[in-house]
Design a protein around this motif. Sequence first.
Motif, short mmCIF file in Angstrom:
data_model
loop_
_atom_site.label_atom_id
_atom_site.label_comp_id
_atom_site.label_asym_id
_atom_site.label_seq_id
_atom_site.Cartn_x
_atom_site.Cartn_y
_atom_site.Cartn_z
N TRP A 80 0.74 -1.15 -0.06
CA TRP A 80 -0.16 0.09 -0.02
C TRP A 80 0.77 1.23 -0.08
O TRP A 80 1.26 1.65 0.99
N ALA A 81 1.53 1.88 -1.10
CA ALA A 81 2.18 2.88 -1.42
C ALA A 81 2.09 3.33 -2.55
O ALA A 81 1.68 2.81 -3.54
N PRO A 82 2.41 4.72 -2.81
CA PRO A 82 2.66 5.34 -4.21
C PRO A 82 3.72 4.77 -4.78
O PRO A 82 4.41 4.00 -4.52
N ASN A 83 4.07 5.51 -6.12
CA ASN A 83 5.41 5.00 -6.57
C ASN A 83 6.57 5.33 -6.09
O ASN A 83 7.26 6.47 -6.13
N VAL A 84 7.14 4.42 -5.41
CA VAL A 84 8.41 4.74 -4.92
C VAL A 84 9.14 3.33 -5.20
O VAL A 84 8.90 2.18 -5.48
N ALA A 85 10.67 3.60 -5.23
CA ALA A 85 11.35 2.29 -5.51
C ALA A 85 11.20 0.99 -4.72
O ALA A 85 11.20 -0.14 -5.40
N PRO A 233 4.80 7.59 -14.88
CA PRO A 233 4.07 8.21 -13.99
C PRO A 233 2.60 7.42 -13.68
O PRO A 233 1.81 8.14 -12.73
N VAL A 234 2.40 6.56 -14.50
CA VAL A 234 0.99 5.79 -14.00
C VAL A 234 1.25 5.07 -12.78
O VAL A 234 2.41 4.38 -12.43
N PRO A 235 0.37 4.81 -11.76
CA PRO A 235 0.61 4.09 -10.45
C PRO A 235 0.79 2.62 -10.66
O PRO A 235 0.41 1.83 -11.60
N PHE A 236 1.97 2.03 -9.95
CA PHE A 236 2.49 0.87 -10.09
C PHE A 236 1.24 -0.22 -9.49
O PHE A 236 1.27 -1.41 -9.83
#
Length: 552
Positions: A80-85, A233-236
């Motif tokens: 549960w997270a935005p786009n991070v490495a 830029p689209v969500p993972f």
Amino acid sequence: MSLAPAVPSYASGTSEVPLLGDTIGDNFDRTALAQPDVDALVEVPTGRRWTYGELRTEVDAVALGLVAAGLEKGDRLGIWAPNVAEWTLVQYATAKIGVVLVNINPAYRTHELEYVLKQAGISVLVAATAFKTSDYAAMIQEVRPNCPDLRQVVLIGTPDWDALVEPGRTGDAAELARRQADLSPDDPINIQYTSGTTGFPKGATLSHHNILNNGYNVGRLCGYGPEDRVCIPVPFYHCFGMVMGNLACTSNGSTMVIPGQGFDPKATLHAVQQERCTSLYGVPTMFIAELNDPTFGDYDLSSLRTGIMAGSPCPVEVMKQVVDRMGMTEVSICYGMTETSPVSTQTRVDDSLERRVATVGRVGPHLEVKVVDPETGLTLPRGEPGELCTRGYSVMLGYWNEPDKTAESIDAARWMHTGDIGIMDDEGYLNITGRIKDMVIRGGENVYPREIEEFLYTHPDILDAQVIGVPDAKYGEELCAWVTLRDGAEELTVEKVREFATGKLAHYKIPRYVMVVDEFPMTVTGKVRKVEMREKSVGLLGLEDAAAVRNA
């Protein structure tokens, strides 16, 4: 004299390139060993970057950290997270040890989070501490007592994350190899929740074979190789980001570029310029925001060659601008659904501009599509509208723990019934003209009105609710709720509905328009006529211009 039978609306994707028989982990290792010094992952906001060799080392450390945490093949790990490495690291680490990654939409609120944690039986949750206005840590704390399977929460960017990964750095590489060798490409490896027609989301369960091959073939049709750098830029959490983005890159040896945690037009344009990206992804809303940004002309986008626009009906004029002003002369439109990993049709580099801007292309390699009469199930002649169905390696294993729902969508011959209305032309190109089911696609997010209706019924003043999609120039569609009120209820405004829903529903599920009516238009048999409601809403809300936008 007998007439020749009509050509059926059926097409199969031939290919001289075979499907991959690998698991995701083995395929990733092959790429990393073949080109250890090529950039694999760049996180622009933080400046962090990894070559394929470095990324493999880090992925293995996370995988062994998960092993040390007690995770076994088949266990479910939620992210549960935005786009991070770290999202990408967890994606490949779970795939290496056979742990099923459960994608949780960053916009979810407590109601939806709790449902997914319980329905998937998630034992470990990896999460950001917060994103935008969402305090993830607080929300997790709130629902955790109700989720008996959840035994560990790992918050990214805190000592939790280090405590997870550190044991893996000194872990047993032989143990990781053993676990990897114990996996089958047909094992479930990913669950993605799609909004549910019955009030709750359904977990589309996807295998290594499903998503690895879909990413590989989408990337191949875009011409990807080690020299390509893909701005994502689209969500993972969505197939667009993790399959068409990450897996398309790693299976073709290209570089994944993360422009930001969430979409921002300036950050995306900056990432393209700084990293000399050759490809850019987006739903139409994103491309519109980039093209209309006042600083658009300040960025050097000359490195761009291709990209993908998908996730929502693609306006023809926007596609033309993307080609002309962004230099994406080989841009591709993809069509599909989460349940098909996701892409079923795609435009090709050598298609005419008209084909590439006004259709969703033709069937992908190793897949089949057909257009059928929704009543009889028989394949229609080309040029006639009907329900689009797809079959092949990409069709999901099923909905997690919901065999009845699976049987409603996948027939005995393994055709996935999309619920979309399509028309196939003489050359096999498809147009999507509407939906049999009343799903609304808002800015790339799938929303089932029934889910919103069920929620609105909990409002003390609402007697009945019907939710429809109405055209919107920015998002493709917006939600409009028609409601009838209980006797003695106070006046209900959009603001009051928003206030009631905020914090309980994801922002994109909150209706933009609310219309209080005495009754709904009905058929003689008592069914609500949503088509008529949509037509009336367009006039009442002054949305004629948005309704006139032509899409592929």
